[in-house]
Design a protein around this motif. Structure first.
Motif, PDB file in Angstrom:
ATOM      1  N   ILE A  55       0.854  -0.999   0.025  1.00 23.49           N
ATOM      2  CA  ILE A  55      -0.030  -0.082  -0.088  1.00 23.49           C
ATOM      3  C   ILE A  55       0.838   0.949  -0.045  1.00 23.49           C
ATOM      4  CG2 ILE A  55      -1.647   1.383   1.378  1.00 23.49           C
ATOM      5  CD1 ILE A  55      -3.156  -1.055   2.158  1.00 23.49           C
ATOM      6  N   HIS A  56       2.219   1.193   0.697  1.00 28.96           N
ATOM      7  CA  HIS A  56       3.053   2.022   0.499  1.00 28.96           C
ATOM      8  C   HIS A  56       4.127   1.671  -0.516  1.00 28.96           C
ATOM      9  CE1 HIS A  56       1.471   3.361   4.750  1.00 28.96           C
ATOM     10  NE2 HIS A  56       1.273   4.378   3.851  1.00 28.96           N
ATOM     11  N   GLY A  57       4.520   2.038  -1.504  1.00 26.11           N
ATOM     12  CA  GLY A  57       5.198   1.894  -2.526  1.00 26.11           C
ATOM     13  C   GLY A  57       6.635   1.462  -2.303  1.00 26.11           C
ATOM     14  N   ASP A  58       7.037   1.888  -1.073  1.00 28.35           N
ATOM     15  CA  ASP A  58       8.670   1.624  -0.916  1.00 28.35           C
ATOM     16  C   ASP A  58       8.831   0.571   0.242  1.00 28.35           C
ATOM     17  OD1 ASP A  58       7.489   2.955   1.321  1.00 28.35           O
ATOM     18  OD2 ASP A  58       8.968   4.403   1.542  1.00 28.35           O
ATOM     19  N   GLU A  59       7.423  -0.098   0.888  1.00 23.18           N
ATOM     20  CA  GLU A  59       7.588  -0.963   1.868  1.00 23.18           C
ATOM     21  C   GLU A  59       7.854  -2.367   1.198  1.00 23.18           C
ATOM     22  OE1 GLU A  59       4.571  -0.241   4.565  1.00 23.18           O
ATOM     23  OE2 GLU A  59       5.238   1.559   4.914  1.00 23.18           O
ATOM     24  N   THR A  60       9.190  -2.617   0.733  1.00 25.09           N
ATOM     25  CA  THR A  60       9.447  -3.818  -0.155  1.00 25.09           C
ATOM     26  C   THR A  60       9.272  -4.936   0.611  1.00 25.09           C
ATOM     27  OG1 THR A  60      11.845  -2.916   0.307  1.00 25.09           O
ATOM     28  CG2 THR A  60      10.941  -2.847  -1.840  1.00 25.09           C
ATOM     29  N   THR A  97       8.919   5.436  -3.633  1.00 22.00           N
ATOM     30  CA  THR A  97       8.319   6.251  -2.544  1.00 22.00           C
ATOM     31  C   THR A  97       7.241   5.658  -1.986  1.00 22.00           C
ATOM     32  OG1 THR A  97       6.996   7.578  -4.172  1.00 22.00           O
ATOM     33  CG2 THR A  97       9.346   8.274  -3.706  1.00 22.00           C
ATOM     34  N   ARG A  98       6.911   6.092  -0.833  1.00 21.71           N
ATOM     35  CA  ARG A  98       5.555   5.866   0.016  1.00 21.71           C
ATOM     36  C   ARG A  98       4.398   6.200  -0.563  1.00 21.71           C
ATOM     37  NH1 ARG A  98       4.583   4.988   5.601  1.00 21.71           N
ATOM     38  NH2 ARG A  98       2.780   6.116   6.283  1.00 21.71           N
ATOM     39  N   GLU A  99       4.316   7.475  -1.366  1.00 20.96           N
ATOM     40  CA  GLU A  99       3.276   8.072  -1.883  1.00 20.96           C
ATOM     41  C   GLU A  99       2.727   7.740  -3.032  1.00 20.96           C
ATOM     42  OE1 GLU A  99       6.015   9.753  -0.709  1.00 20.96           O
ATOM     43  OE2 GLU A  99       5.408  10.295   1.352  1.00 20.96           O
ATOM     44  N   TYR A 140       0.444  -6.183   4.816  1.00 21.02           N
ATOM     45  CA  TYR A 140       1.682  -6.128   5.288  1.00 21.02           C
ATOM     46  C   TYR A 140       2.569  -4.860   5.022  1.00 21.02           C
ATOM     47  CZ  TYR A 140       1.737 -11.235   5.157  1.00 21.02           C
ATOM     48  OH  TYR A 140       1.390 -12.676   5.602  1.00 21.02           O
ATOM     49  N   HIS A 141       3.018  -4.294   6.260  1.00 27.90           N
ATOM     50  CA  HIS A 141       3.895  -3.163   6.198  1.00 27.90           C
ATOM     51  C   HIS A 141       5.226  -3.264   6.614  1.00 27.90           C
ATOM     52  CE1 HIS A 141       0.460  -0.047   5.356  1.00 27.90           C
ATOM     53  NE2 HIS A 141      -0.322  -1.274   5.386  1.00 27.90           N
ATOM     54  N   THR A 142       6.097  -2.284   6.565  1.00 28.98           N
ATOM     55  CA  THR A 142       7.096  -1.969   7.225  1.00 28.98           C
ATOM     56  C   THR A 142       7.342  -0.673   7.987  1.00 28.98           C
ATOM     57  OG1 THR A 142       8.807  -0.823   5.567  1.00 28.98           O
ATOM     58  CG2 THR A 142       8.018  -3.228   5.154  1.00 28.98           C
ATOM     59  N   GLY A 143       8.394  -0.429   8.581  1.00 35.36           N
ATOM     60  CA  GLY A 143       8.830   0.825   9.229  1.00 35.36           C
ATOM     61  C   GLY A 143       9.042   1.926   8.071  1.00 35.36           C
TER      62      GLY A 143
HETATM   63 ZN   LIG Z   1       3.037   1.058   5.144  1.00 36.25          ZN
END
Ligand SMILES: [Zn+2]
Length: 319
Positions: A55-60, A97-99, A140-143
């Motif tokens: 959902i956040h593009g940089d949270e690989t 990026t996240r956005e 699924y997310h990351t910091g």
């Molecule tokens: Zn996230």
């Protein structure tokens, strides 16, 4: 009719696995952007589980977890349906990026609308065309940036079935955190869906331990929901070492700007008064050590070598 399963105007029969390209946006060059959605149905109807990353593009790391689940074939249920969306925010991923390209955080645009920004329309499309089929979800997310999350499942903490599922997932920590307005999780919970938000690792990074935990958690949940018998793959670590339930938490922030080194690691318990790290100038003259104000568990640790006053350094959780 239970056998009639249609998603994004495509029928998926019992025992079938299909990849449906959600096509709702274009790049500024007009190139079409496809968001692959992998739908796999078992041989009998049953509950539907969504595994979603990016959902956040940089949270690989979250993307990698769902990718590996598909590559290993774990997304094929015997009963019910598993929907995988390894990478929702393709735009952010392309730009690392996240956005979204319009600078908006997709995860603050839910449930979206038909008349809003492109991120809002995108959210609306997902919520109306895919989500009605879903009963359970692992998001699924990351910091963010250099902030490394020790594997944890975040839940609102008010629903017993969700808490039970979080325990089944088996991550070392279950963190009660109320979902923010306009997040995907918030919109899902409002519709009565059961959502586990997995946090592990940091953005633009792959961590093997985190990936393994994220996959094992999905296997445990798939088995528990009766979607597929994974008896041979269930690790009984959660009975020997039950997850710690974190009810409150706080951030410790940098009191100074400068070069930063931490003395403790994410995941560990820290007593009150333990030295957590130090911040110094680059010249060997000035160095300030800071200590832990309250006994707790380190849920997140900042890996950045240089910090600015006010930066979040540690997220500490309390039982
Ligand atoms: Zn996230």
């Amino acid at each position: 009719m239970p056998n009639d399963f249609k998603i994004l105007n495509q029928k998926v029969g019992l025992g079938e696995t299909v990849t449906i390209n959600m096509d709702i946006a274009r790049l500024t060059t007009r190139s079409k952007i496809d968001i692959p959605i992998i739908v796999s149905r078992g041989n009998a109807p049953g509950p539907c589980l969504l595994l979603i990353g990016g959902i956040h593009g940089d949270e690989t790391n979250g993307i990698e977890i769902v990718r590996q689940i598909i590559a290993a074939g774990y997304h094929k249920p015997e009963i019910g349906t598993i929907i995988c969306i390894p990478l929702l925010n393709v735009f952010g991923f392309l730009n690392q990026t996240r956005e979204f390209p319009d600078g908006r955080d997709l995860n603050r645009m839910f449930p979206g609308s038909t008349t809003g920004s492109s991120a809002s329309k995108f959210a609306y499309h997902l919520m109306t065309k895919v989500i009605p089929k879903v009963d359970y979800c692992i998001d699924y997310h990351t910091g963010g940036a250099q902030r490394f999350n020790f594997s944890q499942v975040r839940i609102n903490g008010t629903d017993n079935e969700t808490l039970e599922l979080a325990k089944v997932f088996g991550a070392p920590y279950i963190v009660f955190s109320k979902s923010q307005e306009k997040t995907f999780r918030n919109s899902m919970v409002a519709l009565g869906k059961k959502v586990l938000l997995f946090e592990g690792g940091k953005s633009l990074n792959l961590d093997k331990v985190v990936t393994k935990m994220g996959i094992q958690g999905a296997i445990n949940v798939i088995h528990h929901l009766g979607l597929r018998n994974f008896s041979h793959k269930i690790l009984n670590t959660s009975t020997e070492n039950p997850p710690k339930v974190i009810k409150t938490s706080k951030w410790i922030r940098a009191k100074h700007s400068g070069m930063y080194r931490s003395y403790v690691s994410a995941g560990q318990k820290v007593e009150k008064g333990v030295k957590l790290g130090s911040i110094s100038d680059p010249y060997g003259e000035y160095e300030k050590v800071f200590k832990n104000p309250q006994e707790g568990y380190i849920l997140n640790s900042n890996h950045s070598p240089v910090v600015i006053q006010g930066d979040a350094l540690f997220h500490i959780g309390f039982e």
